[in-house]
Design a protein around this motif. Structure first.
Motif, short mmCIF file in Angstrom:
data_model
loop_
_atom_site.label_atom_id
_atom_site.label_comp_id
_atom_site.label_asym_id
_atom_site.label_seq_id
_atom_site.Cartn_x
_atom_site.Cartn_y
_atom_site.Cartn_z
N HIS A 168 19.74 23.63 7.43
CA HIS A 168 20.46 22.39 7.14
C HIS A 168 19.93 21.82 5.83
O HIS A 168 18.74 21.93 5.54
N PRO A 169 20.79 21.16 5.05
CA PRO A 169 20.32 20.57 3.79
C PRO A 169 19.33 19.43 4.05
O PRO A 169 19.40 18.76 5.08
N PHE A 170 18.44 19.25 3.10
CA PHE A 170 17.49 18.15 3.19
C PHE A 170 18.22 16.82 3.09
O PHE A 170 19.22 16.70 2.38
N LYS A 171 17.73 15.82 3.79
CA LYS A 171 18.30 14.48 3.74
C LYS A 171 17.75 13.75 2.52
O LYS A 171 16.55 13.77 2.26
N LYS A 172 18.61 13.16 1.73
CA LYS A 172 18.18 12.35 0.59
C LYS A 172 17.77 10.99 1.14
O LYS A 172 18.58 10.28 1.74
N LEU A 173 16.50 10.64 0.96
CA LEU A 173 15.96 9.41 1.53
C LEU A 173 15.79 8.34 0.47
O LEU A 173 15.49 8.63 -0.70
N SER A 174 15.92 7.10 0.91
CA SER A 174 15.66 5.97 0.02
C SER A 174 14.15 5.81 -0.12
O SER A 174 13.37 6.39 0.64
N ALA A 175 13.72 4.99 -1.06
CA ALA A 175 12.29 4.74 -1.26
C ALA A 175 11.68 4.15 0.01
O ALA A 175 10.56 4.53 0.39
N ILE A 188 11.26 6.91 2.57
CA ILE A 188 10.14 7.79 2.21
C ILE A 188 8.82 7.14 2.59
O ILE A 188 7.91 7.80 3.11
N THR A 189 8.71 5.83 2.36
CA THR A 189 7.49 5.11 2.73
C THR A 189 7.24 5.20 4.23
O THR A 189 6.12 5.46 4.67
N LYS A 190 8.29 5.02 5.03
CA LYS A 190 8.17 5.12 6.49
C LYS A 190 7.79 6.55 6.90
O LYS A 190 6.96 6.75 7.79
N LEU A 191 8.39 7.54 6.24
CA LEU A 191 8.11 8.93 6.54
C LEU A 191 6.64 9.26 6.24
O LEU A 191 5.96 9.90 7.04
N LYS A 192 6.15 8.81 5.09
CA LYS A 192 4.76 9.06 4.72
C LYS A 192 3.79 8.40 5.71
O LYS A 192 2.76 8.98 6.04
N ALA A 193 4.14 7.21 6.18
CA ALA A 193 3.29 6.53 7.17
C ALA A 193 3.27 7.33 8.47
O ALA A 193 2.21 7.49 9.09
N ALA A 194 4.42 7.84 8.88
CA ALA A 194 4.49 8.64 10.11
C ALA A 194 3.72 9.94 9.95
O ALA A 194 3.05 10.39 10.89
N LYS A 211 1.09 10.39 8.03
CA LYS A 211 -0.33 10.04 8.07
C LYS A 211 -0.79 9.81 9.50
O LYS A 211 -1.85 10.29 9.91
N GLU A 212 0.00 9.11 10.26
CA GLU A 212 -0.34 8.83 11.66
C GLU A 212 -0.36 10.10 12.50
O GLU A 212 -1.24 10.29 13.34
N ALA A 213 0.61 10.99 12.26
CA ALA A 213 0.71 12.21 13.06
C ALA A 213 -0.23 13.30 12.57
O ALA A 213 -0.52 14.25 13.30
N GLY A 214 -0.67 13.19 11.32
CA GLY A 214 -1.49 14.25 10.76
C GLY A 214 -0.70 15.53 10.56
O GLY A 214 -1.23 16.63 10.69
N ALA A 215 0.57 15.37 10.25
CA ALA A 215 1.46 16.52 10.10
C ALA A 215 2.44 16.27 8.96
O ALA A 215 2.62 15.13 8.51
N ILE A 216 3.07 17.32 8.49
CA ILE A 216 4.09 17.22 7.45
C ILE A 216 5.45 17.08 8.14
O ILE A 216 5.77 17.89 9.02
N LEU A 217 6.23 16.10 7.75
CA LEU A 217 7.56 15.90 8.30
C LEU A 217 8.59 16.25 7.23
O LEU A 217 8.41 15.92 6.06
N VAL A 218 9.67 16.90 7.65
CA VAL A 218 10.75 17.28 6.74
C VAL A 218 12.03 16.67 7.29
O VAL A 218 12.36 16.87 8.47
N ALA A 219 12.76 15.94 6.45
CA ALA A 219 14.00 15.29 6.87
C ALA A 219 15.20 16.15 6.49
O ALA A 219 15.39 16.46 5.31
#
Length: 64
Positions: free
Chosen positions: A35-42, A45-51, A53-61
């Motif tokens: 599936h194509p990557f989701k284009k995220l707003s700034a 992206i901030t929410k994704l980076k926080a998640a 950090k909390e999960a200790g994992a890389i997330l891909v949208a």
């Protein structure tokens, strides 16, 4: 980074791939389409980076 799995191919495409492997002298791997990557707003992206950090994992949208 993409989470993909090897493609399930019919015999005809497999034969074509094997022929190409011989011509190029390489091993080829066919993967399922991703599936194509989701284009995220700034803000997203901030929410994704926080998640991440909390999960200790890389997330891909991906697009839903």
């Amino acid at each position: 980074m993409e989470c993909v799995q090897p493609a399930k191919l019919a015999k005809a495409p497999i034969k074509e791939i094997q022929t190409l492997e011989q011509k190029l002298g390489v091993t080829l791997v066919a993967y399922e389409k991703v599936h194509p990557f989701k284009k995220l707003s700034a803000a997203e992206i901030t929410k994704l980076k926080a998640a991440e950090k909390e999960a200790g994992a890389i997330l891909v949208a991906y697009e839903a």
